[in-house]
Design an enzyme around this catalytic site. Structure first.
Site, PDB file in Angstrom:
ATOM      1  N   LYS A   1      11.049  33.838 -28.175  1.00  0.00           N
ATOM      2  CA  LYS A   1      11.305  34.297 -29.542  1.00  0.00           C
ATOM      3  C   LYS A   1      11.645  33.107 -30.423  1.00  0.00           C
ATOM      4  O   LYS A   1      12.733  32.549 -30.337  1.00  0.00           O
ATOM      5  CB  LYS A   1      12.465  35.293 -29.593  1.00  0.00           C
ATOM      6  CG  LYS A   1      12.476  36.049 -30.925  1.00  0.00           C
ATOM      7  CD  LYS A   1      13.812  36.627 -31.314  1.00  0.00           C
ATOM      8  CE  LYS A   1      14.681  35.680 -32.084  1.00  0.00           C
ATOM      9  NZ  LYS A   1      14.128  35.193 -33.363  1.00  0.00           N
TER      10      LYS A   1
ATOM     11  N   CYS B   1      21.273  19.272 -33.820  1.00  0.00           N
ATOM     12  CA  CYS B   1      22.518  19.494 -33.082  1.00  0.00           C
ATOM     13  C   CYS B   1      23.115  18.183 -32.582  1.00  0.00           C
ATOM     14  O   CYS B   1      24.307  18.093 -32.343  1.00  0.00           O
ATOM     15  CB  CYS B   1      22.281  20.456 -31.924  1.00  0.00           C
ATOM     16  SG  CYS B   1      20.855  20.029 -30.940  1.00  0.00           S
TER      17      CYS B   1
ATOM     18  N   GLU C   1      30.416  21.794 -38.100  1.00  0.00           N
ATOM     19  CA  GLU C   1      29.034  21.328 -38.055  1.00  0.00           C
ATOM     20  C   GLU C   1      28.398  21.647 -39.403  1.00  0.00           C
ATOM     21  O   GLU C   1      28.250  22.820 -39.769  1.00  0.00           O
ATOM     22  CB  GLU C   1      28.271  22.041 -36.936  1.00  0.00           C
ATOM     23  CG  GLU C   1      26.843  21.558 -36.830  1.00  0.00           C
ATOM     24  CD  GLU C   1      26.064  22.192 -35.678  1.00  0.00           C
ATOM     25  OE1 GLU C   1      26.114  23.425 -35.538  1.00  0.00           O
ATOM     26  OE2 GLU C   1      25.399  21.452 -34.935  1.00  0.00           O
TER      27      GLU C   1
HETATM   28  P1  NDP Z   1      21.222  31.172 -35.054  1.00  0.00           P
HETATM   29  O1  NDP Z   1      22.041  30.807 -33.886  1.00  0.00           O
HETATM   30  O2  NDP Z   1      21.528  32.418 -35.798  1.00  0.00           O
HETATM   31  O3  NDP Z   1      19.660  31.302 -34.631  1.00  0.00           O
HETATM   32  C1  NDP Z   1      19.067  30.708 -33.513  1.00  0.00           C
HETATM   33  C2  NDP Z   1      18.118  31.701 -32.833  1.00  0.00           C
HETATM   34  O4  NDP Z   1      18.858  32.817 -32.349  1.00  0.00           O
HETATM   35  C3  NDP Z   1      17.064  32.288 -33.782  1.00  0.00           C
HETATM   36  O5  NDP Z   1      15.877  32.518 -33.065  1.00  0.00           O
HETATM   37  C4  NDP Z   1      17.693  33.616 -34.180  1.00  0.00           C
HETATM   38  O6  NDP Z   1      16.764  34.560 -34.640  1.00  0.00           O
HETATM   39  C5  NDP Z   1      18.329  34.032 -32.870  1.00  0.00           C
HETATM   40  N1  NDP Z   1      19.410  35.000 -32.995  1.00  0.00           N
HETATM   41  C6  NDP Z   1      20.215  35.237 -34.055  1.00  0.00           C
HETATM   42  N2  NDP Z   1      21.097  36.220 -33.784  1.00  0.00           N
HETATM   43  C7  NDP Z   1      20.852  36.623 -32.515  1.00  0.00           C
HETATM   44  C8  NDP Z   1      21.421  37.603 -31.663  1.00  0.00           C
HETATM   45  N3  NDP Z   1      22.445  38.362 -32.051  1.00  0.00           N
HETATM   46  N4  NDP Z   1      20.935  37.740 -30.415  1.00  0.00           N
HETATM   47  C9  NDP Z   1      19.925  36.971 -29.985  1.00  0.00           C
HETATM   48  N5  NDP Z   1      19.323  36.033 -30.766  1.00  0.00           N
HETATM   49  C10 NDP Z   1      19.792  35.842 -32.001  1.00  0.00           C
HETATM   50  O7  NDP Z   1      21.223  29.942 -36.021  1.00  0.00           O
HETATM   51  P2  NDP Z   1      20.992  29.977 -37.616  1.00  0.00           P
HETATM   52  O8  NDP Z   1      19.561  29.943 -37.816  1.00  0.00           O
HETATM   53  O9  NDP Z   1      21.711  31.107 -38.274  1.00  0.00           O
HETATM   54  O10 NDP Z   1      21.749  28.654 -38.042  1.00  0.00           O
HETATM   55  C11 NDP Z   1      23.155  28.723 -38.317  1.00  0.00           C
HETATM   56  C12 NDP Z   1      23.855  27.485 -37.864  1.00  0.00           C
HETATM   57  O11 NDP Z   1      23.697  27.349 -36.449  1.00  0.00           O
HETATM   58  C13 NDP Z   1      23.289  26.191 -38.403  1.00  0.00           C
HETATM   59  O12 NDP Z   1      23.763  25.930 -39.668  1.00  0.00           O
HETATM   60  C14 NDP Z   1      23.772  25.228 -37.360  1.00  0.00           C
HETATM   61  O13 NDP Z   1      25.121  24.910 -37.612  1.00  0.00           O
HETATM   62  C15 NDP Z   1      23.649  25.999 -36.076  1.00  0.00           C
HETATM   63  N6  NDP Z   1      22.376  25.740 -35.378  1.00  0.00           N
HETATM   64  C16 NDP Z   1      22.370  24.916 -34.321  1.00  0.00           C
HETATM   65  C17 NDP Z   1      21.181  24.612 -33.697  1.00  0.00           C
HETATM   66  C18 NDP Z   1      21.116  23.697 -32.546  1.00  0.00           C
HETATM   67  O14 NDP Z   1      20.105  23.016 -32.375  1.00  0.00           O
HETATM   68  N7  NDP Z   1      22.115  23.661 -31.691  1.00  0.00           N
HETATM   69  C19 NDP Z   1      19.905  25.150 -34.151  1.00  0.00           C
HETATM   70  C20 NDP Z   1      20.029  26.071 -35.249  1.00  0.00           C
HETATM   71  C21 NDP Z   1      21.229  26.328 -35.821  1.00  0.00           C
HETATM   72  P3  NDP Z   1      16.338  34.679 -36.189  1.00  0.00           P
HETATM   73  O15 NDP Z   1      16.765  33.445 -36.875  1.00  0.00           O
HETATM   74  O16 NDP Z   1      14.868  34.834 -36.114  1.00  0.00           O
HETATM   75  O17 NDP Z   1      17.012  35.899 -36.713  1.00  0.00           O
END
Ligand code: NDP
Length: 454
Positions: free
Chosen positions: A155, A264, A357
């Site tokens: 996904k 990250c 972050e």
């Molecule tokens: P999320 O953690 O929300 O999203 C990452 C993935 O998880 C996406 O595919 C998202 O789907 C999915 N997801 C969201 N909610 C759920 C759930 N309840 N159960 C299962 N899967 C889920 O990150 P964000 O995009 O909201 O980013 C927010 C913050 O997270 C950023 O500002 C950053 O601080 C951090 N981040 C860290 C990353 C890293 O590389 N460690 C990468 C991205 C974000 P969808 O978006 O399609 O709804």
């Protein structure tokens, strides 16, 4: 009927594509396809699985430019970076193509017979990936998962689904059987959550926010799913006064502003020994002001826009923090979710900019007194993903490296990731490791067999 999902190009705010948006029913169908494909995929000879992964690496290499342009436009990253990322995806499959024939076990001396271990695939694995490095992070999970004999449901983030969708077509063209790789584009709150609860998914490999990681770990408990989590970071870049300051200042900007800070591993806390702060800041100013922020498809761009308007708002909120802006680069006006590279200095270690972050192009410079102070400040965070140490004193570099609670470290460098070395976090940056030989452990179970000989 499936709903439409509009995909936006962050550099222009224009519609880039429209794709079908999956719901829970489509997740269930994808899991059923993956489950049906599992016995044949796991039963393939190791050599045949290796050949298919090599074919996939070849196919990705052939389509590198097409995929790089798609990734650059959808995620808003400079084309040169996108090419490097797609190259890494191909290299990841090439690396793990060597794994099926090297999934070794142990032989163990026991009384009355012989014991040995073998590694078994888990079954159907759910991969949930973010928008910052869409295909790269998917590749880190797909490579070891497929090599070990698992089938997958992937996904991508709804903001950046295009390269994952194209990847699923390329995988079929390269000869991977139907059902081995299944891509589902839909919201995390429904599709992701369904994957976490699905009884036929054996493991979730997740990269994203610490908050969602926490909910996945909790949700996975109901079915005792295996979980690996690669979460957020607030990594330190420690610069001692005896370091090659020019090299450290030259490297520091891209270590936090690369991918517009949406990384990250971003070294977003630059800890500088007090006696060197003025010299370091003077050097840093030149490096930051020379960063070219602009059109991702322009070969000379070094930084693109942020992923969305909402995310830009979140990033901008850190400018209200109680830390002075010391350096501000430039960025285009718009349309596009642009944000100029920004350095805050001096930043109080207790402030929001030092603790949270930001996931955007804002660096916090924090002065420190001595080695002990540097280690204390560096470890004063809930995270522990990456970090750097700049010094000419080798013994000190190793002492500090041992003392830091972080999964990945560089000495006199800011690199974090190589296909052949393990990558992952300490503390609330997650658990489990991606890449290198360690990642295979996360996609296999160890089976212990005893053969009686008496
Ligand atoms: P999320 O953690 O929300 O999203 C990452 C993935 O998880 C996406 O595919 C998202 O789907 C999915 N997801 C969201 N909610 C759920 C759930 N309840 N159960 C299962 N899967 C889920 O990150 P964000 O995009 O909201 O980013 C927010 C913050 O997270 C950023 O500002 C950053 O601080 C951090 N981040 C860290 C990353 C890293 O590389 N460690 C990468 C991205 C974000 P969808 O978006 O399609 O709804």
């Amino acid at each position: 009927m499936a709903q439409a999902l509009t995909v936006i190009e962050p550099a222009t705010e224009a519609v880039l594509d429209t794709v079908e948006r999956a719901g829970v029913a489509e997740v269930d169908e994808a899991v059923a396809r993956a489950r049906a494909a599992f016995p044949a995929w796991r039963g393939l000879s190791p050599g045949s699985r290796a050949e298919l992964l090599h074919a996939l690496a070849d196919a990705l290499t052939e389509r590198r430019e097409e995929l790089a342009v798609l990734e650059a436009r959808n995620a808003g990253k400079p084309i040169a970076d996108a090419r490097g990322e797609i190259g890494m995806v191909a290299a990841t499959f090439r690396y793990y193509a060597g794994a099926p024939e090297r999934l070794l076990g142990h032989t163990i001396p026991v009384a009355g017979g012989q014991a040995f271990t073998i590694r078994e695939p888990l079954g159907v694995v759910g991969l949930i990936v973010p928008w910052n490095f869409p295909l790269t992070i998917a590749g880190w999970k797909l490579g070891p998962a497929l090599a070990a004999g698992n089938t997958v449901v992937l996904k991508p983030a709804e903001l950046t689904p295009l390269t994952a969708l194209r990847f699923s077509e390329i995988a079929l063209e390269a000869g991977l059987p139907e059902g081995v790789v299944n891509v589902v584009v839909g919201p995390g709150s429904t599709c992701g959550a369904r994957m976490v609860e699905h009884p036929d998914i054996a493991k979730i490999a997740f990269t994203g926010s610490t908050e969602v990681g926490r909910s996945i770990a909790a949700g996975a408990a109901a079915t005792i799913k295996r979980v690996t989590l690669e979460l957020g970071g607030k990594s330190p870049n420690i610069v001692f006064a005896d370091a090659d300051l020019a090299a450290a200042a030259d490297s520091a900007p891209l270590a936090v502003f690369g991918n517009a800070g949406q990384d990250c591993c971003a070294r977003s806390r630059i800890l500088v020994q007090s006696s060197a702060v003025d010299r370091f800041m003077a050097l840093l100013e030149d490096s930051v002001e020379s960063i070219r922020v602009g059109d991702p498809l322009d070969e000379s761009s070094q930084m693109g826009p942020l992923i969305s308007a909402g995310h830009r708002e979140t990033v901008a909120s850190f400018l209200d923090a109680d830390a002075p802006v010391a350096i501000r680069g430039s960025a285009p006006e718009g349309p596009g979710y642009w944000f100029a590279p920004t350095v805050l200095c001096p930043v109080d270690p207790g402030s929001r900019a030092a603790r949270e972050e930001i996931f955007g192009p804002i660096a916090a410079v924090i002065p420190f007194r001595d080695e002990e102070d540097a280690v204390r400040l560096a470890n004063d965070t809930i995270y522990g993903l990456s970090g750097s140490i700049w010094t000419r004193d080798g013994a000190r570099a190793l002492r500090v490296a041992r003392a830091l609670d972080t999964g990945v470290l560089s000495i006199n460098s800011n690199t974090s990731v190589r296909v052949s070395t393990p990558f992952g976090g300490f503390k609330q940056s997650g658990y489990g490791r991606e890449l290198g030989p360690d990642a295979l452990d996360a996609y296999t179970e160890v089976k212990s067999i005893y053969y009686a000989t008496t």
